[in-house]
Design an enzyme around this catalytic site. Structure first.
Site, PDB file in Angstrom:
ATOM      1  N   ARG A  51       0.845  -1.195   0.000  1.00  0.00           N
ATOM      2  CA  ARG A  51       0.000   0.000   0.000  1.00  0.00           C
ATOM      3  C   ARG A  51       0.882   1.247   0.000  1.00  0.00           C
ATOM      4  NH1 ARG A  51       1.563   1.571   4.218  1.00  0.00           N
ATOM      5  NH2 ARG A  51       0.325   3.463   4.015  1.00  0.00           N
ATOM      6  N   ALA A  53       1.057   5.252  -1.859  1.00  0.00           N
ATOM      7  CA  ALA A  53       1.067   5.594  -3.285  1.00  0.00           C
ATOM      8  C   ALA A  53       2.347   5.135  -4.000  1.00  0.00           C
ATOM      9  CB  ALA A  53       0.814   7.089  -3.453  1.00  0.00           C
ATOM     10  N   ARG A  92      -6.668   0.004  -7.568  1.00  0.00           N
ATOM     11  CA  ARG A  92      -6.962   1.117  -6.634  1.00  0.00           C
ATOM     12  C   ARG A  92      -6.918   2.413  -7.444  1.00  0.00           C
ATOM     13  NH1 ARG A  92      -4.284   1.577  -0.829  1.00  0.00           N
ATOM     14  NH2 ARG A  92      -6.327   2.416  -0.260  1.00  0.00           N
ATOM     15  N   GLN A 201      -3.647   2.027   9.787  1.00  0.00           N
ATOM     16  CA  GLN A 201      -2.271   2.115   9.268  1.00  0.00           C
ATOM     17  C   GLN A 201      -1.360   2.892  10.212  1.00  0.00           C
ATOM     18  OE1 GLN A 201      -5.041   2.620   7.533  1.00  0.00           O
ATOM     19  NE2 GLN A 201      -4.800   2.223   5.353  1.00  0.00           N
ATOM     20  N   ASP A 242      -1.603  10.844  -2.057  1.00  0.00           N
ATOM     21  CA  ASP A 242      -1.854   9.870  -3.132  1.00  0.00           C
ATOM     22  C   ASP A 242      -1.951  10.525  -4.492  1.00  0.00           C
ATOM     23  OD1 ASP A 242      -2.886   8.538  -0.534  1.00  0.00           O
ATOM     24  OD2 ASP A 242      -2.592   6.937  -2.006  1.00  0.00           O
ATOM     25  N   ASN A 252      -5.258  12.566   0.264  1.00  0.00           N
ATOM     26  CA  ASN A 252      -4.509  11.675   1.164  1.00  0.00           C
ATOM     27  C   ASN A 252      -5.527  10.919   2.013  1.00  0.00           C
ATOM     28  OD1 ASN A 252      -1.935  10.683   2.121  1.00  0.00           O
ATOM     29  ND2 ASN A 252      -2.377  11.736   4.040  1.00  0.00           N
TER      30      ASN A 252
HETATM   31  O1  MRU Z   1      -4.836   3.284   1.948  1.00  0.00           O
HETATM   32  P1  MRU Z   1      -3.361   3.474   2.076  1.00  0.00           P
HETATM   33  O2  MRU Z   1      -2.775   2.867   3.299  1.00  0.00           O
HETATM   34  O3  MRU Z   1      -2.624   3.059   0.824  1.00  0.00           O
HETATM   35  O4  MRU Z   1      -3.169   5.055   2.204  1.00  0.00           O
HETATM   36  C1  MRU Z   1      -1.869   5.572   2.219  1.00  0.00           C
HETATM   37  C2  MRU Z   1      -1.829   7.042   2.364  1.00  0.00           C
HETATM   38  O5  MRU Z   1      -2.817   7.718   2.443  1.00  0.00           O
HETATM   39  C3  MRU Z   1      -0.457   7.668   2.292  1.00  0.00           C
HETATM   40  O6  MRU Z   1      -0.409   8.828   3.074  1.00  0.00           O
HETATM   41  C4  MRU Z   1      -0.129   8.039   0.830  1.00  0.00           C
HETATM   42  O7  MRU Z   1      -0.322   6.938  -0.006  1.00  0.00           O
HETATM   43  C5  MRU Z   1       1.273   8.528   0.686  1.00  0.00           C
HETATM   44  S1  MRU Z   1       2.445   7.227   0.911  1.00  0.00           S
HETATM   45  C6  MRU Z   1       3.974   7.900   0.799  1.00  0.00           C
END
Ligand code: MRU
Length: 355
Positions: A51, A53, A92, A201, A242, A252
């Site tokens: 997971r 981005a 996604r 997370q 993201d 985000n």
């Molecule tokens: O759903 P996720 O865990 O993939 O969400 C991740 C985030 O929102 C992060 O802040 C974003 O992807 C940036 S990662 C460097």
């Protein structure tokens, strides 16, 4: 600046295959899983086994190699390349980095297939491209970290949300990259991490990797952030993204926008740390960013146990959009862009790609 050694790989290519740290098992178990085919990778991305981005961008790039490996002839090789690009991109929708990685590998693959050699050589060259993409992401994180660390005071508490760390990228992370670089530079930086419901997370992943790195971290429920601002506990907010739209609006993890509002209300800087691969100049504004809607069961249950009456309606947007006007600065590998807007972002990205 000293490199940060975290002691785990978010993803790696090992003995002709893609291996991922299965993040849904953290913090209870550190298990690495091999990804044998594209459907397994789609499943891992959808479940958030991998997971973040840039993390899904790197996984997608390797996934293109998994897809074509073993193809019998040129026709099959190209068909698998096309299918994998479409299937993985649909896994996604919000993080633009996934599409960026897939399109780069697909373009390279098509150029290879138009030239000399055959499937085995093309696959080897495609793997080299995926490894280069991964290595570049690590370098982007390092540069973001160093630019962002310079913004932080010598002693500070940083509020973050979700996980924008090593577990979300191919390197040391973006928001947490800033923290790690400040820590490595001798700054006394502590982190206040939101737990980040519904999939935790922040609690499961951010707290895990910061603890391993020896960075002081305090966990709080998402709803506790307001009282921390009121108590003057927070010197800066640093989050990842993201997708950054062309006008500077930032998508985000859901719950980021309320932090930006709180930061403005309390006069605290709100920094977004992201590589320019997360900036989507083709996306005009935040309203045009596709926001992933996930199943209501993630909200109705908690750690596998029911947390709400059976059948109650639940909404579960995975991301929200922070308007550009609330962003103090965007920190990318090219430096710090204050008050990002359309003109500033366009120039910043042009400078990043030329330098
Ligand atoms: O759903 P996720 O865990 O993939 O969400 C991740 C985030 O929102 C992060 O802040 C974003 O992807 C940036 S990662 C460097």
């Amino acid at each position: 600046m000293a490199a940060v050694a975290l002691g785990f790989d978010t993803l790696r290519w090992e003995r002709d295959g893609l291996v991922l740290l299965e993040q849904t098992l953290l913090p209870a178990e550190e298990r690495y899983v091999r990804i044998p085919d594209v459907p397994s990778l789609v499943d891992a991305i959808v479940r958030l086994g991998v997971r973040g981005a840039p993390g899904v961008g790197c996984a997608g790039a390797y996934g293109m190699v998994v897809a074509v490996a073993g193809a019998a002839d040129a026709g099959e090789w190209l068909r698998r390349l096309d299918d994998a690009e479409a299937t993985l991109e649909a896994a996604r929708p919000t993080a633009v980095n996934l599409a960026v990685g897939l399109r780069r590998l697909a373009a390279r693959g098509r150029r290879l297939a138009a030239g000399d050699g055959g499937p085995a050589e093309w696959t080897a060259d495609l793997l080299a491209e995926a490894k280069a993409f991964h290595a570049e992401d690590a370098a982007l994180c390092q540069a973001i970290g160093e630019h962002g660390a310079a913004l932080l005071p010598a002693r500070c508490t940083v509020q973050t949300h979700c996980n924008a760390g090593a577990l979300a990228t191919g390197g040391i992370g973006t928001a947490l990259g800033v923290v790690y670089a400040a820590h490595a530079a001798g700054k006394q930086v502590a982190v206040l991490a939101d737990e980040t419901r519904p999939l935790l997370q922040g609690a499961r992943i951010t707290a895990w990797e910061l603890q391993r790195a020896g960075v002081p971290v305090t966990l709080q429920c998402d709803g506790a952030a307001g009282s921390a601002f009121q108590a003057g506990m927070i010197d800066a907010v640093v989050v990842g993204s993201d997708r950054v739209a062309a006008n500077g609006d930032v998508a985000n993890k859901v719950g980021t926008y309320p932090l930006a509002v709180l930061a403005r209300r309390h006069g605290v800087p709100f920094y977004v740390a992201a590589p320019t691969t997360t900036v989507d100049l083709d996306c005009p504004d935040g309203a045009s960013i596709p926001i992933e809607e996930r199943g209501g069961d993630e909200v109705r249950a908690f750690a596998g146990a029911a947390a709400a009456p059976d059948g109650v309606m639940a909404r579960n947007p995975a991301f929200d959009v922070t308007p550009a006007e609330l962003v103090t600065a965007l920190v990318t590998e090219a430096g710090v862009l204050e008050s990002p807007d359309r003109a500033g972002l366009t120039a910043h990205c042009a400078a990043a790609s030329s330098g």
